[in-house]
Design a protein around this motif. Structure first.
Motif, mmCIF file in Angstrom:
data_model
loop_
_atom_site.group_PDB
_atom_site.id
_atom_site.type_symbol
_atom_site.label_atom_id
_atom_site.label_comp_id
_atom_site.label_asym_id
_atom_site.label_seq_id
_atom_site.Cartn_x
_atom_site.Cartn_y
_atom_site.Cartn_z
ATOM 1 N N VAL A 134 0.951 -1.190 0.081
ATOM 2 C CA VAL A 134 0.047 0.049 -0.001
ATOM 3 C C VAL A 134 0.859 1.348 0.061
ATOM 4 O O VAL A 134 1.807 1.395 0.826
ATOM 5 C CB VAL A 134 -1.015 -0.025 1.261
ATOM 6 N N LEU A 135 0.803 2.035 -1.162
ATOM 7 C CA LEU A 135 1.678 3.173 -1.212
ATOM 8 C C LEU A 135 0.714 4.523 -1.043
ATOM 9 O O LEU A 135 -0.307 4.568 -1.514
ATOM 10 C CB LEU A 135 2.225 3.486 -2.542
ATOM 11 N N VAL A 136 1.265 5.284 -0.092
ATOM 12 C CA VAL A 136 0.655 6.583 0.167
ATOM 13 C C VAL A 136 1.548 7.668 -0.502
ATOM 14 O O VAL A 136 2.716 8.001 -0.110
ATOM 15 C CB VAL A 136 0.258 7.074 1.396
ATOM 16 N N THR A 137 1.080 8.538 -1.636
ATOM 17 C CA THR A 137 1.953 9.418 -2.148
ATOM 18 C C THR A 137 1.276 10.839 -2.188
ATOM 19 O O THR A 137 0.295 10.935 -1.836
ATOM 20 C CB THR A 137 1.824 9.066 -3.595
ATOM 21 N N SER A 174 4.135 2.219 2.800
ATOM 22 C CA SER A 174 5.087 3.286 2.342
ATOM 23 C C SER A 174 4.582 4.448 1.410
ATOM 24 O O SER A 174 3.636 4.571 1.269
ATOM 25 C CB SER A 174 6.401 2.428 1.465
ATOM 26 N N THR A 175 5.863 5.323 1.200
ATOM 27 C CA THR A 175 5.429 6.537 0.768
ATOM 28 C C THR A 175 6.216 6.822 -0.407
ATOM 29 O O THR A 175 7.455 6.363 -0.359
ATOM 30 C CB THR A 175 5.374 7.677 1.727
ATOM 31 N N SER A 233 1.626 -7.861 -6.233
ATOM 32 C CA SER A 233 1.951 -7.631 -4.818
ATOM 33 C C SER A 233 1.399 -6.297 -4.472
ATOM 34 O O SER A 233 0.809 -5.928 -3.576
ATOM 35 C CB SER A 233 3.241 -7.291 -4.422
ATOM 36 N N LEU A 234 0.903 -5.460 -5.315
ATOM 37 C CA LEU A 234 0.198 -3.958 -5.346
ATOM 38 C C LEU A 234 -1.138 -4.027 -4.522
ATOM 39 O O LEU A 234 -2.047 -4.919 -5.224
ATOM 40 C CB LEU A 234 0.224 -3.133 -6.408
ATOM 41 N N SER A 235 -1.345 -3.458 -3.588
ATOM 42 C CA SER A 235 -3.186 -3.474 -3.027
ATOM 43 C C SER A 235 -3.748 -2.272 -3.401
ATOM 44 O O SER A 235 -4.880 -2.209 -3.753
ATOM 45 C CB SER A 235 -2.980 -3.571 -1.403
ATOM 46 N N ALA A 236 -2.933 -1.073 -3.134
ATOM 47 C CA ALA A 236 -3.494 0.291 -3.376
ATOM 48 C C ALA A 236 -2.647 1.352 -3.675
ATOM 49 O O ALA A 236 -1.475 1.239 -3.012
ATOM 50 C CB ALA A 236 -4.546 0.581 -2.362
ATOM 51 N N VAL A 237 -2.920 2.321 -4.213
ATOM 52 C CA VAL A 237 -2.187 3.520 -4.252
ATOM 53 C C VAL A 237 -3.005 4.537 -3.691
ATOM 54 O O VAL A 237 -4.182 4.941 -4.381
ATOM 55 C CB VAL A 237 -1.549 3.963 -5.553
#
Length: 358
Positions: free
Chosen positions: A127-130, A227-228, A260-264
């Motif tokens: 999960v990436l927070v950008t 992560s970011t 592997s990606l769940s969300a951005v």
């Protein structure tokens, strides 16, 4: 009590987000997204250096003297924690201080979509927070981690530079590691974390190829990784992750990321016009089968269309979020136009002189 604590008290009492101190200038506070001068004298270089060194960890002063940059966290007695950044500039030393809430906010406190809580409960994935600097990425991640800590019964490891929010081991065991103090680097801590029986790993920032590669490996091998990145949209985030790798490895990385990606979560903060402060505009991409296929087939440019048609899954574009805020009278339409991905949808909000001058 350190002399700077008086400034930090002012930071807290005014509700400002940041304090700026620079040689040759008056101190400034960031209030509602704008810098405002404090009625105080200009600080000279040697005078400011004395103030800054009073609160810096002794072992870090030599680092700052040799490199010109320093990051650390400071707990001001009776005031709270601050993220501190020291740097050298043309007139001498300077520093930026970011206020960190003493109590980790909940997802509800921040008005975030409930689906972020669901993402924090997933058994594995990335999960990436950008968003740009100062867009609230760390706060969003902290709220998600608090939800996980309060709900799950697992082991959480955070790797941060520096540690910002202090998490309580409620239902989960939470271990927080600071780069430079507890570990040599993000990559070294990530490599070690895989041997420390974690369920959730928070990586403060994916800064380089090795860290990104290890984060993908951790997500692939049954861990939830948060992560970011400093990117401005979900599609650009995926491009950034892939483009870090050499060309001959990008097909492999697209395949790994698609699995592997769940969300951005891509976000930005805008000044409110209906009340003091700022409001969050958020784009949300969920890794559906369609999204995974687009990543695998290198058709990232089609992702905005999938987000647009994926509202039933909880997805939303940044432009839709901006339009909702304009309709609610919460942000200036011109600000919405400036931050929009498809400015054509917002052209009616910006005068011609503004559009041509941007």
């Amino acid at each position: 009590m350190a002399q700077l604590d008086a400034f930090f008290k002012m930071l807290k009492d005014t509700g400002a987000s940041d304090l700026h101190l620079a040689s040759g200038c008056q101190p400034m506070l960031r209030l509602g997204g704008r810098l405002e001068r404090i009625k105080y004298k200009s600080l000279e270089n040697e005078e400011l250096k004395v103030l800054l060194y009073e609160i810096a960890p002794e072992r870090q002063i030599a680092v700052f003297e040799s490199t010109g940059d320093l990051d650390f966290a400071y707990a001001a007695p009776g005031i709270g924690r601050l993220r501190c950044n020291y740097y050298r500039q043309e007139r001498g030393v300077a520093a930026a201080f970011r206020a960190i809430p003493e109590i980790v906010p909940t997802i509800a406190d921040l008005g975030l979509p409930p689906i972020l809580g669901e993402l924090a409960l997933r058994p594995k994935g990335l999960v990436l927070v950008t968003g740009p600097t100062g867009s609230g990425k760390s706060t969003t991640l902290a709220a998600m981690l608090r939800h996980a800590a309060d709900t799950r019964r697992d082991h959480i490891i955070t790797i941060e530079d520096p540690i910002e929010f202090l998490h309580v081991s409620s239902n989960c065991l939470v271990n927080q590691r600071e780069v430079g103090r507890d570990t040599r680097s993000f990559a070294a801590a990530l490599r070690g974390a895989l041997r420390e029986d974690p369920d959730i790993i928070l990586v403060g920032e994916m800064r380089d190829l090795e860290t990104i590669e290890l984060a993908l490996e951790a997500a692939e091998t049954g861990h939830l990784v948060l992560s970011t990145l400093h990117t401005v949209s979900a599609a650009k985030t995926i491009d950034r992750v892939i483009d870090v790798f050499p060309g001959d490895r990008q097909a492999q990385i697209r395949s790994a990321l698609s699995e592997s990606l769940s969300a951005v979560i891509s976000q930005t903060l805008l000044k409110r016009i209906d009340a003091p402060g700022r409001v969050l505009a958020m784009e949300l991409l969920l890794a559906t089968t369609a999204v995974r296929n687009l990543i695998r087939e290198n058709k990232i440019f089609q992702i905005p269309s999938v987000i647009e048609t994926g509202k039933a899954h909880g997805m939303r574009t940044l432009d839709d979020a901006l339009l909702e805020l304009v309709a609610a009278g919460r942000i200036d339409p011109v600000d919405a136009w400036r931050n929009a991905a498809n400015k054509g949808r917002f052209a009616e909000f910006a005068p011609k002189s503004v559009r041509e001058g941007d």
